[in-house]
Design an enzyme around this catalytic site. Structure first.
Site, PDB file in Angstrom:
ATOM      1  N   HIS A 201       0.833  -1.212   0.000  1.00 27.72           N
ATOM      2  CA  HIS A 201       0.000   0.000   0.000  1.00 27.72           C
ATOM      3  C   HIS A 201       0.868   1.263   0.000  1.00 27.72           C
ATOM      4  O   HIS A 201       0.524   2.269   0.628  1.00 27.72           O
ATOM      5  CB  HIS A 201      -0.938   0.032   1.218  1.00 27.72           C
ATOM      6  CG  HIS A 201      -1.974  -1.049   1.230  1.00 27.72           C
ATOM      7  ND1 HIS A 201      -3.248  -0.877   0.740  1.00 27.72           N
ATOM      8  CD2 HIS A 201      -1.921  -2.327   1.656  1.00 27.72           C
ATOM      9  CE1 HIS A 201      -3.931  -2.002   0.884  1.00 27.72           C
ATOM     10  NE2 HIS A 201      -3.148  -2.900   1.429  1.00 27.72           N
TER      11      HIS A 201
ATOM     12  N   ASN B 167     -10.284  -2.655   2.803  1.00 27.82           N
ATOM     13  CA  ASN B 167     -10.044  -2.638   1.356  1.00 27.82           C
ATOM     14  C   ASN B 167     -11.350  -2.365   0.632  1.00 27.82           C
ATOM     15  O   ASN B 167     -12.421  -2.336   1.246  1.00 27.82           O
ATOM     16  CB  ASN B 167      -9.499  -3.990   0.887  1.00 27.82           C
ATOM     17  CG  ASN B 167      -8.003  -4.150   1.166  1.00 27.82           C
ATOM     18  OD1 ASN B 167      -7.279  -3.171   1.344  1.00 27.82           O
ATOM     19  ND2 ASN B 167      -7.556  -5.387   1.194  1.00 27.82           N
TER      20      ASN B 167
HETATM   21 FE1  HDD Z   1      -2.531  -4.775   5.463  1.00 26.92          FE
HETATM   22  C1  HDD Z   1      -1.041  -1.770   5.114  1.00 26.92           C
HETATM   23  C2  HDD Z   1      -5.516  -3.434   4.367  1.00 26.92           C
HETATM   24  C3  HDD Z   1      -3.970  -7.897   5.527  1.00 26.92           C
HETATM   25  C4  HDD Z   1       0.224  -6.005   6.939  1.00 26.92           C
HETATM   26  N1  HDD Z   1      -3.148  -2.957   4.834  1.00 26.92           N
HETATM   27  C5  HDD Z   1      -2.377  -1.841   4.776  1.00 26.92           C
HETATM   28  C6  HDD Z   1      -3.159  -0.736   4.325  1.00 26.92           C
HETATM   29  C7  HDD Z   1      -4.422  -1.210   4.107  1.00 26.92           C
HETATM   30  C8  HDD Z   1      -4.420  -2.617   4.437  1.00 26.92           C
HETATM   31  C9  HDD Z   1      -5.609  -0.427   3.614  1.00 26.92           C
HETATM   32  C10 HDD Z   1      -2.653   0.677   4.091  1.00 26.92           C
HETATM   33  C11 HDD Z   1      -2.895   1.543   5.280  1.00 26.92           C
HETATM   34  C12 HDD Z   1      -2.464   2.956   4.981  1.00 26.92           C
HETATM   35  O1  HDD Z   1      -3.108   3.596   4.140  1.00 26.92           O
HETATM   36  O2  HDD Z   1      -1.482   3.388   5.568  1.00 26.92           O
HETATM   37  N2  HDD Z   1      -4.354  -5.529   4.952  1.00 26.92           N
HETATM   38  C13 HDD Z   1      -5.473  -4.801   4.624  1.00 26.92           C
HETATM   39  C14 HDD Z   1      -6.617  -5.669   4.605  1.00 26.92           C
HETATM   40  C15 HDD Z   1      -6.177  -6.925   4.912  1.00 26.92           C
HETATM   41  C16 HDD Z   1      -4.761  -6.833   5.151  1.00 26.92           C
HETATM   42  C17 HDD Z   1      -8.031  -5.227   4.296  1.00 26.92           C
HETATM   43  C18 HDD Z   1      -6.944  -8.191   5.044  1.00 26.92           C
HETATM   44  C19 HDD Z   1      -8.166  -8.266   5.416  1.00 26.92           C
HETATM   45  N3  HDD Z   1      -1.967  -6.616   6.074  1.00 26.92           N
HETATM   46  C20 HDD Z   1      -2.716  -7.764   6.047  1.00 26.92           C
HETATM   47  C21 HDD Z   1      -1.979  -8.830   6.683  1.00 26.92           C
HETATM   48  C22 HDD Z   1      -0.785  -8.300   7.108  1.00 26.92           C
HETATM   49  C23 HDD Z   1      -0.810  -6.902   6.706  1.00 26.92           C
HETATM   50  C24 HDD Z   1      -2.481 -10.247   6.864  1.00 26.92           C
HETATM   51  C25 HDD Z   1       0.369  -8.913   7.835  1.00 26.92           C
HETATM   52  C26 HDD Z   1       0.390 -10.055   8.412  1.00 26.92           C
HETATM   53  N4  HDD Z   1      -0.695  -4.036   5.868  1.00 26.92           N
HETATM   54  C27 HDD Z   1       0.269  -4.716   6.534  1.00 26.92           C
HETATM   55  C28 HDD Z   1       1.468  -3.864   6.852  1.00 26.92           C
HETATM   56  C29 HDD Z   1       1.060  -2.490   6.264  1.00 26.92           C
HETATM   57  C30 HDD Z   1      -0.305  -2.767   5.679  1.00 26.92           C
HETATM   58  C31 HDD Z   1       2.775  -4.432   6.430  1.00 26.92           C
HETATM   59  C32 HDD Z   1       2.031  -1.807   5.315  1.00 26.92           C
HETATM   60  C33 HDD Z   1       2.030  -0.366   5.704  1.00 26.92           C
HETATM   61  C34 HDD Z   1       1.309  -0.305   6.921  1.00 26.92           C
HETATM   62  O3  HDD Z   1       0.889  -1.551   7.283  1.00 26.92           O
HETATM   63  O4  HDD Z   1       1.071   0.691   7.566  1.00 26.92           O
HETATM   64  O5  HDD Z   1       1.680  -3.815   8.217  1.00 26.92           O
END
Ligand code: HDD
Length: 694
Positions: free
Chosen positions: A81, A154
């Site tokens: 993202h 999402n």
């Molecule tokens: Fe995630 C970012 C949505 C599963 C680990 N995720 C991130 C963002 C969104 C989502 C909208 C951007 C937030 C922003 O604008 O700063 N992610 C989801 C949704 C998931 C999902 C709807 C499943 C239902 N994500 C998911 C899993 C993991 C992560 C299973 C880790 C085990 N996601 C992350 C992250 C991020 C992220 C690595 C990257 C940047 C951040 O968090 O802030 O931690």
């Protein structure tokens, strides 16, 4: 003790060392430039040298400070993202639900809670293009009076995987390959489909991913979902399950794939520009918050496990209750300060909301906090205004890099005997308490058998689409798999599709020229054929019936009819739609009455893919002039190919013909008089003329 009320989300104030007082940054239109230390600067253009042509002196503290700071401007982009765009706004509760939750923001009708929202693509780097075929992030931070609540969702209600443990693999597979560092911002490549072909649990999400949901017209026209099942709990301690939905006020809309490819070239910032412009013009994007509320009994009876994030609950089965609206009404002052530094964490919940045991959610609760620490450089990212609560806060956390809120007084621990000077105390009555669910079981690494049906809802989604949408979905699969160089991966995917729908599998196999149909992939459970069609899953079955918020592109040249043009402007305004003029030159077009119309785009920079509908408002001379210009021919040919509504004057015929439109159809509106302007805009309410589909 750290205790404060929030200073506001803009970054105009900076702290000084003494006692945490705040001094204003220099204001006024042209204040004297200073160093970061506040020393006035006399010359910002020339470094200090030993003689006009001599070496630059290390002594030059002003140059060193300037370059030092520049060298450190970047922070790590988000691991997923990375490309996103944010705006401020508010949530307004219009149907209080104290019987369901004690969450403070849902208690009083009409109360507004400040919000920050960031939309994003998933796979691309920060500088990638907006119209990638990709899931869109829809992350909402609600600054409630009892703390920040983040709904990190999402635009798709399900996910690729069931267990957070698989997330690094999923992301590695979809992002550019580690050896060659391409392809950028797309899933159309071997690594992604190789991974997916071994992940039957992803098939439901793959249906959504290959649908038009992943090429939204703009952030304003897409739904948002909290995905997981959460809990809500009221003051009596009674708890229910809940799923969160954001419904766009202007309805859903997507572009077509060929259009997306071209938009990426014409305007890689298409989505962020759209959001910026909408807010700038006072046309504030809006969503309703809908809840799907259900109890343990329903969860027991439901065909699938409500803890499985690869499944949804059809709206027809648990209807949505709308409880409030989210309005985005303020652009950020500074992209980095807010959009880049905003730190969403799924663990940020407030009293009245609680987690479920969804293993994807449980893993996320670790990942987000962890990643912010890396990205923002330390544990004090809550001191950054966009991340700080807007309610009073009080705790004993202290120190660390860049600490902005520091303890005053002696007490920084608990329990203490300092009485009124002893700082904050936990409050069992007001404070957050977890829903007291009884849990227990044998320690094990396993997947629940209730998560085993991987194809039934994929089929239900596909069967719920209109014919046009099904065609787009098949075409998307064919496109993506055509980019896969390893034939065995394509075949493995077709084997999965056979478990979703035979017709779909056959279409894709034909599109890829797979000579021998493989056997269906081995399935843990047979695909159910009895799940009813759910109209809520389709974009086109839920057409908004309005052209509001959309944009018509009017192609003009000198001599264009002033009366029709003015009528078109008025009709668009009445519909709350936008209008842009495209012409051979940017400096204006002289209309039939001698007036000059402003031009927003020169024809080369304003292809029809940037507009929802077009109008060729040309005289015979204008049509002749434009006929000779390839971008004008593309303008018309693309608008026709992308099933757009086209207004045209009779005199435009040579241009239409040159663009390959020999025969106009029901999607074309002839513009003879002022009244036709209204007809055109009303016709555009259908958004696309799908009957034109070959
Ligand atoms: Fe995630 C970012 C949505 C599963 C680990 N995720 C991130 C963002 C969104 C989502 C909208 C951007 C937030 C922003 O604008 O700063 N992610 C989801 C949704 C998931 C999902 C709807 C499943 C239902 N994500 C998911 C899993 C993991 C992560 C299973 C880790 C085990 N996601 C992350 C992250 C991020 C992220 C690595 C990257 C940047 C951040 O968090 O802030 O931690």
């Amino acid at each position: 003790m750290t205790q404060s009320t929030h200073e506001g989300t803009n970054n105009k104030q900076v702290p000084t060392g003494k006692g945490g007082e705040i001094h204003q940054q220099a204001g006024g239109k042209n204040p004297t430039m200073t160093t970061a230390q506040g020393a006035p600067v006399a010359d910002d253009q020339n470094s200090l040298k030993a003689g006009a042509r001599g070496p630059t002196l290390l002594e030059d503290q002003i140059m060193r400070e300037k370059i030092f700071h520049f060298d450190h401007e970047r922070i790590p982009e988000r691991v997923v993202h990375a490309r996103g765009y944010g705006a401020r706004g508010y949530f307004e509760s219009y149907d209080p639900i104290p019987e369901l939750t004690k969450a403070d923001l849902f208690q009083r009708k009409g109360e507004k809670t400040p919000a920050f929202v960031r939309f994003s693509t998933v796979a691309g780097n920060k500088g990638s293009f907006d119209l990638a075929r990709d899931v869109r992030g829809f992350a909402v931070k609600l600054y409630t009076q009892e703390g920040n609540w983040d709904i990190v969702g999402n635009n798709i209600p399900v996910f690729f995987i069931q267990d957070a443990m698989k997330f690094p693999d999923l992301v590695h597979a979809v992002k550019e390959a580690p050896d060659r560092a391409f392809p950028q911002a797309q899933s159309a490549h071997d690594n992604f489909w190789d991974f997916i072909s071994f992940m039957p649990e992803a098939m439901h999400m793959v249906m959504w991913q290959m649908s038009d949901r992943t090429i939204p017209r703009s952030f304003r026209f897409m739904e948002g979902f909290g995905v997981h099942t959460f809990r809500m709990v009221n003051t009596e301690g009674q708890s229910v399950f809940v799923k969160f939905h954001w419904k766009p006020k202007l309805g859903m809309q997507s572009v077509v794939w060929n259009e997306a490819l071209k938009i990426n070239g014409a305007d890689p910032d298409f989505h962020r520009r759209d959001l910026w412009n909408a807010i700038e013009s006072g046309d504030f994007p809006e969503w309703e918050l809908g809840l799907q509320v259900f109890d343990e009994d329903f969860a027991e009876k439901f065909e699938f496990d409500v803890l499985d994030s690869t499944k949804l609950i059809p709206e027809e089965q648990v209807p949505i209750r709308k409880v409030g609206r989210l309005v985005l009404n303020e652009r950020v002052d500074n992209f980095f300060a807010e959009t880049e530094q905003v730190a969403f964490c799924t663990q940020n919940i407030v009293p009245g909301i609680d987690f479920s045991n969804d293993p994807l959610l449980q893993g996320r609760n670790f990942s987000y906090l962890d990643t912010q620490t890396k990205r923002l450089g330390g544990p004090n990212f809550t001191h950054i205004p966009v991340n700080a609560p807007k309610c009073p806060f009080a705790h004993f956390q202290q120190d660390g890099h860049m600490a902005m809120h520091n303890p005053k007084g002696r007490a920084n621990y608990e329990p203490n005997g300092w009485g009124d000077n002893g700082g904050p105390r936990a409050d069992a009555r007001k404070g957050f308490t977890s829903v007291p669910v009884e849990e227990g079981g044998v320690k094990q690494r396993s997947r629940s058998e209730t998560f085993a049906d991987h194809y039934s809802q994929a089929r239900q989604f596909y069967m719920s689409q209109t014919e046009v949408e099904q065609m787009h979905l098949a075409d998307a699969l064919i496109f993506e798999l055509s980019k896969v160089e390893t034939p065995a991966i394509r075949v493995r995917m077709v084997a999965h599709l056979l478990n979703v729908d035979k017709g779909l599998a056959e279409k894709v196999a034909k599109g890829l020229r797979i000579p021998d149909m493989p056997a269906p992939a081995e399935a843990a459970m047979p695909t159910r054929d009895d799940l009813p069609v759910s109209d809520a899953l389709s974009i086109l079955k839920n057409a908004p019936g309005t052209f509001a918020g959309r944009k018509i592109g009017v192609l003009m040249a000198d001599g264009s009819d002033a009366a029709i043009f003015n009528a078109l402007k008025a009709a668009a305004k009445k519909e709350k739609a936008m209008l842009a003029v495209i012409a051979p030159e940017i400096g204006g077009v002289t209309l039939s009455d001698g007036s000059v119309a402003e031009v927003q785009e020169k024809i080369d920079g304003g292809p029809s893919v940037l507009f929802d509908a077009v109008c060729l408002l040309l005289t015979a001379e204008g049509a002749e002039q434009l006929r000779a210009m390839p971008p004008a021919r593309d303008f018309v040919a693309d608008a026709f190919a992308h099933m757009k509504f086209i207004g045209y004057t009779k005199a435009s015929a040579p241009l239409l013909k040159k663009a390959g439109v020999d025969q106009t159809d029901g999607g074309c509106v002839e513009m003879n008089a002022e009244a036709d302007a209204e007809t055109l805009i009303q016709t555009c309410r259908a958004l696309r003329f799908w009957k034109r589909v070959p």
